[in-house]
Design a protein around this motif. Structure first.
Motif, mmCIF file in Angstrom:
data_model
loop_
_atom_site.group_PDB
_atom_site.id
_atom_site.type_symbol
_atom_site.label_atom_id
_atom_site.label_comp_id
_atom_site.label_asym_id
_atom_site.label_seq_id
_atom_site.Cartn_x
_atom_site.Cartn_y
_atom_site.Cartn_z
ATOM 1 N N SER A 213 60.531 -14.779 119.452
ATOM 2 C CA SER A 213 60.921 -13.396 118.756
ATOM 3 C C SER A 213 61.094 -13.474 117.284
ATOM 4 C CB SER A 213 62.104 -13.036 119.657
ATOM 5 O OG SER A 213 62.446 -11.621 118.933
ATOM 6 N N GLN A 214 60.810 -12.511 116.846
ATOM 7 C CA GLN A 214 61.004 -12.628 115.019
ATOM 8 C C GLN A 214 62.588 -11.996 114.933
ATOM 9 O OE1 GLN A 214 58.862 -13.612 112.670
ATOM 10 N NE2 GLN A 214 57.932 -14.126 114.559
ATOM 11 N N LEU A 215 63.145 -11.589 115.950
ATOM 12 C CA LEU A 215 64.567 -10.962 115.832
ATOM 13 C C LEU A 215 65.398 -12.260 115.371
ATOM 14 C CD1 LEU A 215 64.811 -8.585 118.755
ATOM 15 C CD2 LEU A 215 64.691 -7.908 116.385
ATOM 16 N N ALA B 295 71.284 -7.748 106.442
ATOM 17 C CA ALA B 295 70.115 -8.659 106.087
ATOM 18 C C ALA B 295 69.258 -8.875 107.236
ATOM 19 C CB ALA B 295 70.883 -9.834 105.825
ATOM 20 N N GLY B 296 69.559 -8.002 108.289
ATOM 21 C CA GLY B 296 68.526 -7.843 109.220
ATOM 22 C C GLY B 296 68.941 -8.655 110.504
ATOM 23 N N PHE B 297 69.770 -9.261 110.695
ATOM 24 C CA PHE B 297 70.530 -10.110 111.989
ATOM 25 C C PHE B 297 70.660 -9.212 112.992
ATOM 26 C CE2 PHE B 297 70.550 -13.357 108.845
ATOM 27 C CZ PHE B 297 70.310 -14.374 109.588
ATOM 28 N N ASN C 214 67.594 -16.188 123.961
ATOM 29 C CA ASN C 214 67.684 -17.601 124.343
ATOM 30 C C ASN C 214 67.780 -18.528 123.129
ATOM 31 O OD1 ASN C 214 64.879 -17.512 123.430
ATOM 32 N ND2 ASN C 214 64.113 -18.428 125.091
ATOM 33 N N THR C 215 67.789 -17.973 121.805
ATOM 34 C CA THR C 215 67.974 -18.870 120.665
ATOM 35 C C THR C 215 69.154 -18.228 119.829
ATOM 36 O OG1 THR C 215 66.678 -17.214 119.323
ATOM 37 C CG2 THR C 215 65.234 -19.019 120.325
ATOM 38 N N LYS D 167 66.737 -24.169 119.610
ATOM 39 C CA LYS D 167 65.604 -23.440 119.941
ATOM 40 C C LYS D 167 65.151 -22.427 118.606
ATOM 41 C CE LYS D 167 66.142 -23.642 124.672
ATOM 42 N NZ LYS D 167 66.513 -22.647 125.959
ATOM 43 N N ALA D 168 66.161 -22.199 117.595
ATOM 44 C CA ALA D 168 65.878 -21.306 116.577
ATOM 45 C C ALA D 168 64.814 -22.113 115.361
ATOM 46 C CB ALA D 168 67.165 -20.889 115.806
ATOM 47 N N GLU D 169 64.237 -21.406 114.548
ATOM 48 C CA GLU D 169 63.254 -22.023 113.645
ATOM 49 C C GLU D 169 64.433 -22.832 112.562
ATOM 50 O OE1 GLU D 169 59.427 -20.693 110.977
ATOM 51 O OE2 GLU D 169 60.703 -19.167 111.799
#
Length: 234
Positions: free
Chosen positions: A3-5, A28-30, A80-81, A131-133
């Motif tokens: 997901s891009q979220l 900031a979009g979080f 899940n991230t 699991k996050a980028e």
């Protein structure tokens, strides 16, 4: 496909610097998990922030392992991230105490809340962070935790933040292989319940470096200590 979220969890997010960090990250979009020990105060903060973006209220006592596990379960219902973990919750229990008079009980309470709890919370959220980028952990420390800033009139607070700075270095080294960056930062002297009305900085000014770390800092800053977006010595 991931997901891009983007998701951030802020402990002690219902007031002061934590509230300002939540607001800045929302802008900031979080998507924000606002973690608060008391649900009624967390709900009041969430209502104020909801106009700025998506806020989820999480009940969390940072000193209670059972509460931490329940918080993870609540977060996992939404994602899940976890992209950013901000260990902001803390206490200043040094009124009318100095290093010659402070009790073991007060020292233990400060160390547990301000240093040991961020370690435990970070450990617990590693499966979601990895699991996050570009996962990040931000520890809200203090100039009183620097070796040249410890104060005999703030013994338990100084020692707890000194320990938190040490924990930041250890966690940064240990999590480097998982590409999780860990930072410490000092917000400065801020007008909060802890800082008092004489402090020169607003909560928004105190939150600025944390928001910068969450949105702009990279892996080259891993393990470092910052104030006013500038690296400081431990």
């Amino acid at each position: 496909m991931r997901s891009q979220l983007k998701y951030a969890l802020v402990t002690g997010g219902n007031r002061g610097i934590g509230f300002a960090i939540c607001k800045g990250l929302l802008e900031a979009g979080f998507n924000i998990f606002l973690a608060a020990r008391l649900l009624d105060k967390g709900k009041a903060a969430m209502d104020k922030l909801s106009a700025h973006g998506s806020v989820h209220l999480i009940e969390l006592d940072v000193t209670d392992d059972g509460s931490i596990q329940q918080a993870i379960e609540q977060v996992c219902k939404q994602t899940n991230t976890l992209d950013v973990l901000v260990n902001n919750a803390g206490i200043y229990p040094d009124e009318e105490a100095n290093i010659l008079t402070v009790s073991r009980e007060r020292l233990t309470k400060a160390l547990d809340t301000n240093a040991l709890s961020p370690i435990g919370i970070t450990q617990a959220f590693i499966p979601l962070l990895e699991k996050a980028e570009y996962p990040k952990v931000i520890n809200i420390s203090s100039g009183n935790g620097q070796l040249d800033g410890i104060s005999t009139s703030a013994p338990s607070y100084s020692l707890s933040k000194l320990a938190l700075n040490g924990a930041t270095i250890l966690l940064a080294n240990a999590l480097q292989s998982k590409n999780i960056s860990v930072y410490a930062m000092c917000p400065g002297w801020v007008k909060t319940d802890m800082g008092g009305p004489s402090a020169p900085l607003s909560p928004e000014e105190g939150a600025d470096t944390a928001i910068w770390l969450a949105t702009e800092a990279g892996r080259t800053e891993n393990g470092k200590f910052f104030r006013d977006r500038t690296e400081q010595s431990y």
